[in-house]
Design an enzyme around this catalytic site. Structure first.
Site, PDB file in Angstrom:
ATOM      1  N   ASP A 126       0.954  -1.223  -0.001  1.00  9.61           N
ATOM      2  CA  ASP A 126       0.138   0.204  -0.142  1.00  9.61           C
ATOM      3  C   ASP A 126       0.954   1.438  -0.173  1.00  9.61           C
ATOM      4  O   ASP A 126       1.654   1.629   0.756  1.00  9.61           O
ATOM      5  CB  ASP A 126      -0.768  -0.154   1.328  1.00  9.61           C
ATOM      6  CG  ASP A 126      -1.845   0.841   1.226  1.00  9.61           C
ATOM      7  OD1 ASP A 126      -2.082   1.646   0.328  1.00  9.61           O
ATOM      8  OD2 ASP A 126      -2.951   0.714   1.892  1.00  9.61           O
ATOM      9  N   ASP A 127       0.911   2.043  -1.134  1.00  8.10           N
ATOM     10  CA  ASP A 127       1.437   3.358  -1.066  1.00  8.10           C
ATOM     11  C   ASP A 127       3.071   2.962  -1.287  1.00  8.10           C
ATOM     12  O   ASP A 127       3.887   4.120  -1.075  1.00  8.10           O
ATOM     13  CB  ASP A 127       1.372   4.341   0.046  1.00  8.10           C
ATOM     14  CG  ASP A 127       0.008   4.972   0.155  1.00  8.10           C
ATOM     15  OD1 ASP A 127      -0.773   4.540  -0.949  1.00  8.10           O
ATOM     16  OD2 ASP A 127      -0.448   5.484   0.972  1.00  8.10           O
ATOM     17  N   CYS A 153      -6.183   4.309  -3.377  1.00 12.16           N
ATOM     18  CA  CYS A 153      -6.573   2.799  -3.006  1.00 12.16           C
ATOM     19  C   CYS A 153      -7.869   2.203  -3.537  1.00 12.16           C
ATOM     20  O   CYS A 153      -7.699   1.234  -4.293  1.00 12.16           O
ATOM     21  CB  CYS A 153      -6.679   2.802  -1.517  1.00 12.16           C
ATOM     22  SG  CYS A 153      -5.198   3.402  -0.508  1.00 12.16           S
ATOM     23  N   ARG A 182      -7.708  -0.928  -6.120  1.00 11.44           N
ATOM     24  CA  ARG A 182      -8.072  -2.204  -5.899  1.00 11.44           C
ATOM     25  C   ARG A 182      -9.057  -2.755  -6.679  1.00 11.44           C
ATOM     26  O   ARG A 182      -9.247  -4.139  -6.886  1.00 11.44           O
ATOM     27  CB  ARG A 182      -8.473  -2.372  -4.271  1.00 11.44           C
ATOM     28  CG  ARG A 182      -7.106  -2.383  -3.377  1.00 11.44           C
ATOM     29  CD  ARG A 182      -7.133  -1.452  -1.989  1.00 11.44           C
ATOM     30  NE  ARG A 182      -5.889  -0.780  -1.578  1.00 11.44           N
ATOM     31  CZ  ARG A 182      -4.985  -1.774  -1.066  1.00 11.44           C
ATOM     32  NH1 ARG A 182      -5.216  -2.913  -0.887  1.00 11.44           N
ATOM     33  NH2 ARG A 182      -3.728  -1.097  -0.872  1.00 11.44           N
ATOM     34  N   LYS A 199      -5.941  -5.437   3.666  1.00 16.24           N
ATOM     35  CA  LYS A 199      -6.763  -4.423   3.477  1.00 16.24           C
ATOM     36  C   LYS A 199      -7.541  -4.539   2.371  1.00 16.24           C
ATOM     37  O   LYS A 199      -7.138  -5.134   1.197  1.00 16.24           O
ATOM     38  CB  LYS A 199      -5.842  -3.252   3.180  1.00 16.24           C
ATOM     39  CG  LYS A 199      -6.585  -1.988   2.485  1.00 16.24           C
ATOM     40  CD  LYS A 199      -5.489  -0.676   2.521  1.00 16.24           C
ATOM     41  CE  LYS A 199      -6.162   0.527   1.944  1.00 16.24           C
ATOM     42  NZ  LYS A 199      -5.498   1.751   1.982  1.00 16.24           N
ATOM     43  N   HIS A 248     -10.869  -2.413   1.190  1.00 20.31           N
ATOM     44  CA  HIS A 248     -11.111  -1.169   0.749  1.00 20.31           C
ATOM     45  C   HIS A 248     -11.989  -0.860  -0.453  1.00 20.31           C
ATOM     46  O   HIS A 248     -12.128   0.047  -1.226  1.00 20.31           O
ATOM     47  CB  HIS A 248     -10.076  -0.230   0.487  1.00 20.31           C
ATOM     48  CG  HIS A 248     -10.116   1.310   0.957  1.00 20.31           C
ATOM     49  ND1 HIS A 248      -9.164   2.016   0.919  1.00 20.31           N
ATOM     50  CD2 HIS A 248     -11.171   1.945   1.253  1.00 20.31           C
ATOM     51  CE1 HIS A 248      -9.610   3.325   1.219  1.00 20.31           C
ATOM     52  NE2 HIS A 248     -11.005   3.185   1.589  1.00 20.31           N
ATOM     53  N   SER A 300      -8.429   1.913   4.915  1.00 21.29           N
ATOM     54  CA  SER A 300      -6.926   2.328   5.032  1.00 21.29           C
ATOM     55  C   SER A 300      -6.854   2.389   6.676  1.00 21.29           C
ATOM     56  O   SER A 300      -7.768   2.789   7.462  1.00 21.29           O
ATOM     57  CB  SER A 300      -6.683   3.621   4.604  1.00 21.29           C
ATOM     58  OG  SER A 300      -6.839   3.568   3.091  1.00 21.29           O
ATOM     59  N   HIS A 330       1.436   2.275   3.945  1.00 15.12           N
ATOM     60  CA  HIS A 330       0.601   3.375   4.000  1.00 15.12           C
ATOM     61  C   HIS A 330       0.597   3.847   5.336  1.00 15.12           C
ATOM     62  O   HIS A 330       0.863   3.210   6.378  1.00 15.12           O
ATOM     63  CB  HIS A 330      -0.939   3.205   3.731  1.00 15.12           C
ATOM     64  CG  HIS A 330      -2.014   4.187   3.652  1.00 15.12           C
ATOM     65  ND1 HIS A 330      -2.384   5.021   5.005  1.00 15.12           N
ATOM     66  CD2 HIS A 330      -2.757   4.304   2.822  1.00 15.12           C
ATOM     67  CE1 HIS A 330      -3.021   5.710   4.211  1.00 15.12           C
ATOM     68  NE2 HIS A 330      -3.579   5.535   3.068  1.00 15.12           N
ATOM     69  N   ASP A 355      -0.452  -0.704  -4.823  1.00 13.80           N
ATOM     70  CA  ASP A 355      -1.927  -0.240  -5.147  1.00 13.80           C
ATOM     71  C   ASP A 355      -1.652   0.968  -5.847  1.00 13.80           C
ATOM     72  O   ASP A 355      -2.538   1.337  -6.729  1.00 13.80           O
ATOM     73  CB  ASP A 355      -2.970  -0.129  -4.210  1.00 13.80           C
ATOM     74  CG  ASP A 355      -2.382   1.010  -3.114  1.00 13.80           C
ATOM     75  OD1 ASP A 355      -1.247   1.055  -3.132  1.00 13.80           O
ATOM     76  OD2 ASP A 355      -3.219   1.311  -2.401  1.00 13.80           O
ATOM     77  N   ASN A 356      -0.276   1.844  -5.632  1.00 11.01           N
ATOM     78  CA  ASN A 356      -0.313   3.305  -6.249  1.00 11.01           C
ATOM     79  C   ASN A 356       1.233   3.689  -5.637  1.00 11.01           C
ATOM     80  O   ASN A 356       1.682   3.196  -4.827  1.00 11.01           O
ATOM     81  CB  ASN A 356      -1.316   4.141  -5.679  1.00 11.01           C
ATOM     82  CG  ASN A 356      -1.690   4.321  -4.255  1.00 11.01           C
ATOM     83  OD1 ASN A 356      -3.020   3.891  -4.027  1.00 11.01           O
ATOM     84  ND2 ASN A 356      -0.896   4.938  -3.704  1.00 11.01           N
ATOM     85  N   LYS A 397       1.641   9.213  -5.360  1.00 14.04           N
ATOM     86  CA  LYS A 397      -0.045   8.752  -5.258  1.00 14.04           C
ATOM     87  C   LYS A 397      -0.532  10.033  -5.428  1.00 14.04           C
ATOM     88  O   LYS A 397      -0.490  11.069  -5.122  1.00 14.04           O
ATOM     89  CB  LYS A 397       0.257   8.483  -3.635  1.00 14.04           C
ATOM     90  CG  LYS A 397      -1.234   8.307  -3.213  1.00 14.04           C
ATOM     91  CD  LYS A 397      -1.338   7.708  -1.837  1.00 14.04           C
ATOM     92  CE  LYS A 397      -2.801   7.649  -1.247  1.00 14.04           C
ATOM     93  NZ  LYS A 397      -2.864   6.892  -0.274  1.00 14.04           N
TER      94      LYS A 397
END
Lengths: 478, 478
Positions: free
Chosen positions: A44-45, A84, A88, A141, A143, A166, A246, A298-299, A319
């Site tokens: 994540d991130d 996110c 996803r 996660k 989301h 998150s 994240h 994810d990003n 991001k």
């Protein structure tokens, strides 16, 4: 190879060769007819530049680096959105999130007070693999909606364990007193797991609240391992979606304070170590030669958080933006004897995982809706090229940019949160990403013919596009 | 081990262990007493981010990547200056170029009309290795004086083949008519090898003028190979200093137009392929297990040239500056059975090559002058740490910045050519490079104690420093 032969026309030659080779070598456990296990590890991130194999000088990721060397290291791999929830949704459905409605102009992601989630009509990668006989688990996660109808267990997963959104949500703090949202995370209170009243769920029940985030990465790894252990001949799909790196950043005692990159590095190194543990388990269980692992994020990195955010390496921005740093991610495919080792500069996206894996499992792709994934089998298992030539960069439901081959045109640019203001470009900004991955040298003036070609690709895309109903807009009363 | 035992007190335990191991395993060719062959490959203006192993998405460097995986990939390795002449002086002498006088406030490098070069009093790494019985060759760019007294053959090298300075010098063009210096290189005339009347020398004779730059990379590789071939038991030192990817960029027919990164990528990939050929030769000659190869570059990428310049990856700025992008370089050590494989985040510099290799050859270090190199043997051959804790960032004869451990303080900052103006900082800008390799977050205010410590390191350095006489200032009449 009963199941597989039934859907033969859907298969590329490369997949047939792979499956024959698995069968002949008896690498598929006790039953050579079964398709490989699949583990998707989703960070994540995490930025393009945050792994050793992708050039970070001080974050140590020996397990991922080794997987990159033994498998495929993709350098032009994209996510479906730069934040996110829509990213996803793209991975889960194999479709641009603008189709499923998992985007909005009003807000970028789902919140704890959001009403909705992934529409029931969507078909997930887990639905697909489950129909091929896979045992399916989502750990981490989600989301895509925290209310029961939207949870993983109602979206093709046999099992769910994780924080449903998150890890910075449900803040229990007076943000104004803390100096504002951006400062809160680097304050002492921001480093308390109790400052975030996020729920931890098992299936559809909340089992811990606030979730102990210090141990969350380790527990996710171990939940995934528990699901894998003893599964033997039954094929499995594990979607291991870490909540970290994240912000807020937390590591377990074993890792906190151990990396050279501070808490951000501790977290990434704990994720890496967890992947090492999973690999070790696969060896012990005799599954190493019949399991594919994919690692991506994810990003891009959340840059406004300073050293609490990651690095996009040589890519521009991070991001929340449609610059490369927002949507191009590290991606490693590993599967000894299956994945042809090498560096891959071909284009790929998370949506292609849907198509590639469901084809590999012998399940037909949905034919009642537009799909955006493509089958990467020719690259993964053979010596062919990626069928992908185009990448769409959406922000909300607006198309900001498009990549066609080496060229990327930006029609709109905008910073993540604050920073660069929204600007529309006509003619679009044009970059050759193979020559200029950092998007420094606008070549629009010199290449009007490329812009014309790109504009016709956009027109074609927009002609057929039916936007889904905004699923992010409706909120509960508060 | 006659030669080696004579100077035993100079040796770390790691080196003794290495040499014993070489002797016991008989890996040192026919004569187990000899020290290893050494090849230093030095690129020109290659950035930290320009190799696959350091994160470039489209430049393909499979040979260097493999060497990085089999050997050591250093991520905090520095050169002695951010431009050619002083950087090369540092490598050759193991001393900061401010000591030898190979720096100037008037001009940054030597020119074809420069009068002088490396002072005769300096001792080069080639002098050292020659005294230990090595056959020594310099192939490629020298740039430490093109007049006879200063050439490689008067500085410890048995043989020289190459262009004695930068490949963009001796321009035969009306730069004003071409739209100025910066535009010339991307113009059709700038891509003509005849536009640069640079000499190619063999030993002290000019053998070709203008040098055919299209074939220069290949010819350098082949000259190095010719020197190595058939050498058998005689130890050798080859300093292979490519003129490229310094602009103007040229590749041979086999490589031109083949990379995804344009001519810059073609050039880097041709250098990489050449290293592959050298490795292959070492195998054929039975020397692969008794030869160390080091790969690095003289300074960071020349960013004002746009896509004709390279990439510093996640590091800030490039050539000509004392930001990290100017002076931190990829560095790969390879030597199967000798170099302990791994990623190394310890500090190292090109000056340490002088000290490390002369110690390895059993030659005492000069004791009549201050030396700046340190012996990296504990990291290369053992499991120890680098003895280096400090890096000096000079621009000309001025100390602009210093790194002590993780912290770097900038007293003065300035862009390369144009761009960022010179600015003095009191208190200095302070960055933690392990946490913040991109030098984004100045933490001076929060860490006055670090600044105090750094200032005392600077004071100590400046107390003992005797600046050499400026060797770059005097020009021939024109």
């Amino acid at each position: 190879m009963k199941i597989l032969l039934a859907s033969l026309p859907r298969f590329g030659l490369a997949v047939i060769a792979l499956l024959l080779s698995l069968a002949l070598r008896g690498q598929a456990g006790e039953n050579p007819e079964r398709p490989p296990n699949i583990i998707v590890v989703f960070a994540d991130d995490l930025g393009y530049g945050d792994l050793g194999a992708y050039g970070h000088p001080t974050i140590r990721t020996p397990h991922l680096d080794r997987m990159a060397a033994e498998g495929q290291k993709w350098t032009n791999f994209y996510v479906g959105a730069s934040v996110c929830t829509p990213s996803r949704a793209a991975l889960m459905t194999g479709r641009l999130p603008v189709r499923s409605g998992m985007v909005s102009r009003e807000r970028r992601v789902l919140y704890p007070y959001s009403k909705n989630g992934l529409p029931e009509s969507e078909i997930t990668i887990a639905d697909q693999l489950k129909s091929a006989g896979y045992a399916t688990a989502c750990v981490g996660k989600w989301h895509l909606g925290h209310k029961e109808p939207y949870l993983p267990t109602n979206n093709g997963f046999d099992y769910y364990f994780g924080i449903p959104y998150s890890n910075d949500m449900d803040i229990v703090a007076d943000l104004e007193a803390a100096g504002g949202y951006w400062n809160f995370f680097t304050s002492p209170a921001g480093a308390e797991t109790e400052s975030y009243n996020v729920p931890l769920m098992r299936n559809t029940e909340i089992v811990e609240r606030p979730a102990d985030q210090h141990t969350i990465t380790r527990r996710y790894t171990e939940e995934a391992m528990d699901f894998i252990r003893g599964r033997g001949d039954e094929p499995f799909f594990v979607y291991l979606a870490h909540n970290l790196p994240h912000i807020p950043l937390f590591a377990s005692e074993e890792f906190e304070g151990t990396s050279q990159r501070g808490i951000y590095g501790d977290v990434v190194e704990e994720i890496d170590a967890g992947i090492g543990r999973i690999r070790q388990l696969l060896e012990e269980e005799g599954l190493a030669k019949n399991t594919l692992i994919v690692f991506t994020s994810d990003n891009g990195p959340w840059l406004p958080f300073g050293i609490q955010g990651g690095s996009a390496g040589l890519l521009r921005e991070g991001k929340g933006t449609t610059w490369e740093g927002g949507m191009r991610e590290p991606c490693i495919f590993w599967g000894p004897g299956m994945i042809r080792p090498g560096v891959v500069t071909d284009l790929g996206t998370t949506m292609d995982l849907f198509t590639t894996f469901t084809a590999l499992a012998g399940v037909p792709e949905p034919e009642d809706r537009p799909m955006d994934g493509l089958d990467l089998a020719p690259v993964l298992f053979g010596d062919g090229s990626s069928p992908r030539n185009t990448v769409f960069y959406y922000r909300g439901d607006e198309l900001y940019a498009i990549r066609v081959g080496d060229y990327k045109a930006h029609f709109i640019t905008q910073g993540a949160y604050g920073g660069e203001e929204r600007a529309e470009h006509d003619p679009p900004l044009l970059y050759n990403l193979s020559m200029d991955p950092s998007e420094r040298h606008n070549i629009a003036e010199a290449h009007p013919e490329v812009i014309t070609e790109i504009q016709s690709a956009v027109a074609e895309h927009q002609r057929e596009l039916v936007k889904g109903k905004d699923q992010l807009i409706d909120l509960d009363e508060r």
